[in-house]
Design a protein around this motif. Structure first.
Motif, PDB file in Angstrom:
ATOM      1  N   GLY A 183      47.227  62.846  50.779  1.00 19.95           N
ATOM      2  CA  GLY A 183      48.539  63.028  50.364  1.00 19.95           C
ATOM      3  C   GLY A 183      49.416  64.261  49.964  1.00 19.95           C
ATOM      4  N   CYS A 184      48.549  65.456  49.862  1.00 25.95           N
ATOM      5  CA  CYS A 184      48.754  66.901  49.602  1.00 25.95           C
ATOM      6  C   CYS A 184      49.943  67.270  50.544  1.00 25.95           C
ATOM      7  N   GLY A 185      51.009  67.806  50.072  1.00 29.10           N
ATOM      8  CA  GLY A 185      51.922  68.474  51.003  1.00 29.10           C
ATOM      9  C   GLY A 185      51.717  70.004  51.121  1.00 29.10           C
ATOM     10  N   TYR A 186      51.887  70.509  52.207  1.00 26.85           N
ATOM     11  CA  TYR A 186      51.849  72.114  52.518  1.00 26.85           C
ATOM     12  C   TYR A 186      53.056  72.747  52.716  1.00 26.85           C
ATOM     13  N   SER A 292      60.780  56.772  44.920  1.00 28.20           N
ATOM     14  CA  SER A 292      60.672  56.378  43.449  1.00 28.20           C
ATOM     15  C   SER A 292      59.605  55.549  43.047  1.00 28.20           C
ATOM     16  N   THR A 293      59.091  54.598  44.111  1.00 27.29           N
ATOM     17  CA  THR A 293      57.996  53.648  43.885  1.00 27.29           C
ATOM     18  C   THR A 293      56.841  54.309  43.774  1.00 27.29           C
ATOM     19  N   ARG A 294      56.626  55.197  44.494  1.00 24.81           N
ATOM     20  CA  ARG A 294      55.466  56.341  44.449  1.00 24.81           C
ATOM     21  C   ARG A 294      55.050  56.802  43.124  1.00 24.81           C
ATOM     22  N   GLY A 295      56.336  57.426  42.824  1.00 27.25           N
ATOM     23  CA  GLY A 295      56.287  58.019  41.349  1.00 27.25           C
ATOM     24  C   GLY A 295      55.907  56.763  40.248  1.00 27.25           C
ATOM     25  N   TRP A 296      56.593  55.699  40.301  1.00 19.83           N
ATOM     26  CA  TRP A 296      56.320  54.693  39.344  1.00 19.83           C
ATOM     27  C   TRP A 296      54.917  54.248  39.536  1.00 19.83           C
ATOM     28  N   LEU A 297      54.382  53.916  40.468  1.00 18.15           N
ATOM     29  CA  LEU A 297      52.955  53.640  40.906  1.00 18.15           C
ATOM     30  C   LEU A 297      52.070  54.735  40.287  1.00 18.15           C
ATOM     31  N   ALA A 298      52.379  55.863  40.739  1.00 16.96           N
ATOM     32  CA  ALA A 298      51.401  56.944  40.120  1.00 16.96           C
ATOM     33  C   ALA A 298      51.308  57.050  38.656  1.00 16.96           C
ATOM     34  N   ASN A 314      53.892  58.217  52.136  1.00 18.68           N
ATOM     35  CA  ASN A 314      54.011  57.009  51.623  1.00 18.68           C
ATOM     36  C   ASN A 314      52.643  56.298  51.270  1.00 18.68           C
ATOM     37  N   PHE A 315      51.879  56.711  50.763  1.00 17.61           N
ATOM     38  CA  PHE A 315      50.684  56.162  50.039  1.00 17.61           C
ATOM     39  C   PHE A 315      50.172  57.069  48.987  1.00 17.61           C
ATOM     40  N   ILE A 316      49.198  56.766  48.305  1.00 14.11           N
ATOM     41  CA  ILE A 316      48.641  57.626  47.316  1.00 14.11           C
ATOM     42  C   ILE A 316      47.050  57.416  47.370  1.00 14.11           C
ATOM     43  N   LEU A 317      46.372  58.427  47.287  1.00 16.55           N
ATOM     44  CA  LEU A 317      44.913  58.528  47.011  1.00 16.55           C
ATOM     45  C   LEU A 317      44.470  58.418  45.699  1.00 16.55           C
ATOM     46  N   VAL A 318      43.707  57.423  45.359  1.00 15.45           N
ATOM     47  CA  VAL A 318      43.294  57.310  43.781  1.00 15.45           C
ATOM     48  C   VAL A 318      41.761  57.296  43.644  1.00 15.45           C
ATOM     49  N   LYS A 319      41.218  57.689  42.596  1.00 10.97           N
ATOM     50  CA  LYS A 319      39.752  57.446  42.380  1.00 10.97           C
ATOM     51  C   LYS A 319      39.851  56.370  41.270  1.00 10.97           C
ATOM     52  N   LEU A 351      40.675  55.226  46.929  1.00  6.99           N
ATOM     53  CA  LEU A 351      41.217  54.209  47.594  1.00  6.99           C
ATOM     54  C   LEU A 351      42.610  54.762  48.087  1.00  6.99           C
ATOM     55  N   ARG A 352      42.979  54.343  49.106  1.00  7.46           N
ATOM     56  CA  ARG A 352      44.216  54.827  49.695  1.00  7.46           C
ATOM     57  C   ARG A 352      45.181  53.577  49.662  1.00  7.46           C
ATOM     58  N   ILE A 353      46.329  53.825  48.749  1.00  9.36           N
ATOM     59  CA  ILE A 353      47.020  52.696  48.770  1.00  9.36           C
ATOM     60  C   ILE A 353      48.297  53.162  49.218  1.00  9.36           C
ATOM     61  N   THR A 354      49.028  52.189  50.061  1.00  6.51           N
ATOM     62  CA  THR A 354      50.188  52.565  50.878  1.00  6.51           C
ATOM     63  C   THR A 354      51.396  52.001  49.739  1.00  6.51           C
ATOM     64  N   ILE A 355      52.474  52.715  49.797  1.00  5.23           N
ATOM     65  CA  ILE A 355      53.493  52.609  48.782  1.00  5.23           C
ATOM     66  C   ILE A 355      54.322  51.336  49.463  1.00  5.23           C
TER      67      ILE A 355
END
Ligand SMILES: Cc1ncc(COP(=O)(O)O)c(C=O)c1O
Length: 374
Positions: A183-186, A292-298, A314-319, A351-355
């Motif tokens: 998910g990291c931006g460059y 906005s949902t991505r920020g909330w979920l994170a 449009n996803f987050i990687l989480v441990k 886990l990779r979670i789609t927003i």
């Protein structure tokens, strides 16, 4: 042939009522104008072949990106464009050399000429899009998989030189930007440094770039060896229609054009993508909702003990806490929520979670609370 490992797509469940957060699809449907255009095209004309070069779509894309139609090739999804690039720019290895990894071959001084080997190398960072090694294997190319930094950021050119594993002459280099699944931006400036240092073709795979802070499209119009890959699948809610494209120098585009199927982009897909470009405002509103949902979920998952990597996608990687990631996959499925788990060693703890929609993200958080309370 039996050694080939096919790309493993995320599950498309047959059971109804599951919340699908596993394949980075957009939770919002295409614009009503796009749906109307596709419906209006479903008549006797389906017997005709579509435009072989997706001419109207390429003209519209060229206007959007400030380039010429000759700078663009459209594919049956960006996956097809990535496959074309592998076939066009990489020489298959001689049989027998295939087993030798580029680094080991060079280090052992096994008689393999490094320059010759570079012509057969498909290079990419790990973790990144799991299709790249599959494309290399299908083509009989060599793979050079080089680790990203632990936070999924890009090693600098100096670090890559020091590490000695990176091949600056590799025939083809794929960079997923922003990264998947991290998910990291460059920054465009760091990508530019890498492109400048690279002698072979570089594909900047911007499948998720509409959810990011910046894009690197200008590099495809600046450098003759850089292609930018885009797709209508993720940000533009069109996975079903399979439309993606490359932007790049006309010579690279012409090389790809020579080897593609005559009618590689289906007619309804072309119509849907053209309609999408006529209604970009609609989609930009959706990007905002997803971000906005991505920020909330994170924030919510962090509060519940998850390590959440910053995401520009449009996803987050989480441990996850408490249980191994693979157990969470099953526990969430028991609560009718699908997320993605990869078995590769560098990502198996995540886990990779789609927003999804805000409601879907809410359902995920509720399920996580229940699982964590058990
Ligand atoms: C990084 C990346 N590139 C390309 C694609 C392929 O997209 P398309 O649907 O256009 O083939 C995906 C799809 O998951 C992806 O994650």
């Amino acid at each position: 042939m039996h050694e080939l490992h096919a790309y493993v797509p995320g599950e498309q469940p047959k059971i109804k009522g599951l919340i699908k957060l596993n394949t980075n699809e957009n939770p919002y449907p295409p614009s009503p104008k796009v749906l109307a255009a596709v419906k209006a095209a479903v008549d006797g004309r389906l017997r005709l072949y579509p435009n072989p070069t997706a001419q109207t779509l390429r003209e519209k894309l060229a206007r959007l990106h400030g380039c010429m139609p000759d700078n663009i090739i459209v594919g049956n999804g960006s996956d097809e464009a990535l496959a074309l690039a592998t076939r066009a720019f990489v020489e298959p290895l001689e049989r027998g050399l295939q087993a030798a990894s580029p680094s080991s071959a060079k280090q052992r001084g096994s008689g393999v000429n490094a320059a010759l080997l570079s012509r057969s190398i498909v290079q990419y960072f790990t973790p990144s899009y799991s299709l790249y090694p599959v494309l290399a294997d299908i083509h009989g190319a060599a793979k050079n998989a080089v680790p990203l930094k632990p936070d999924f950021s890009l090693p600098s050119v100096t670090q890559l030189k020091r590490g000695k594993q990176w091949d600056f002459n590799a025939a083809l280099t794929f960079v997923t930007t922003p990264n998947a699944p991290g998910g990291c931006g460059y920054k465009t400036s760091e990508l530019e440094k890498l492109c400048r240092a690279q002698k072979g073709v570089v594909v900047l795979d911007e499948a998720y770039v509409d959810f990011a802070n910046e894009n690197a499209l200008k590099l495809a119009l600046k450098f003759p060896h850089v292609l930018v890959a885009r797709t209508f699948s993720k940000a533009y809610s069109l996975c079903f229609q399979r439309v993606g494209y490359f932007v790049g120098h006309p010579e690279l585009i012409a090389a790809l054009d020579k080897i593609r199927d005559s009618y590689n982009v289906n007619g309804l897909g072309q119509i849907a993508a053209e309609g999408t470009l006529d209604d970009l405002k609609f989609y930009r509103a959706n990007f905002k909702k997803i971000i906005s949902t991505r920020g909330w979920l994170a924030r919510e998952l962090t509060r519940l003990g998850f390590r959440v990597f910053p995401s520009q996608t449009n996803f987050i990687l989480v441990k996850p806490p408490l249980f191994p990631a693979q157990d969470w996959l099953q526990k969430l499925r028991d609560h009718k929520i699908l997320v993605r788990w990869f078995s590769a060693p560098e990502v198996r703890d995540y886990l990779r979670i789609t927003i999804g929609t805000q409601a879907e993200a809410g359902a995920l958080v509720t399920a996580v609370r229940k699982i964590a309370a058990v």
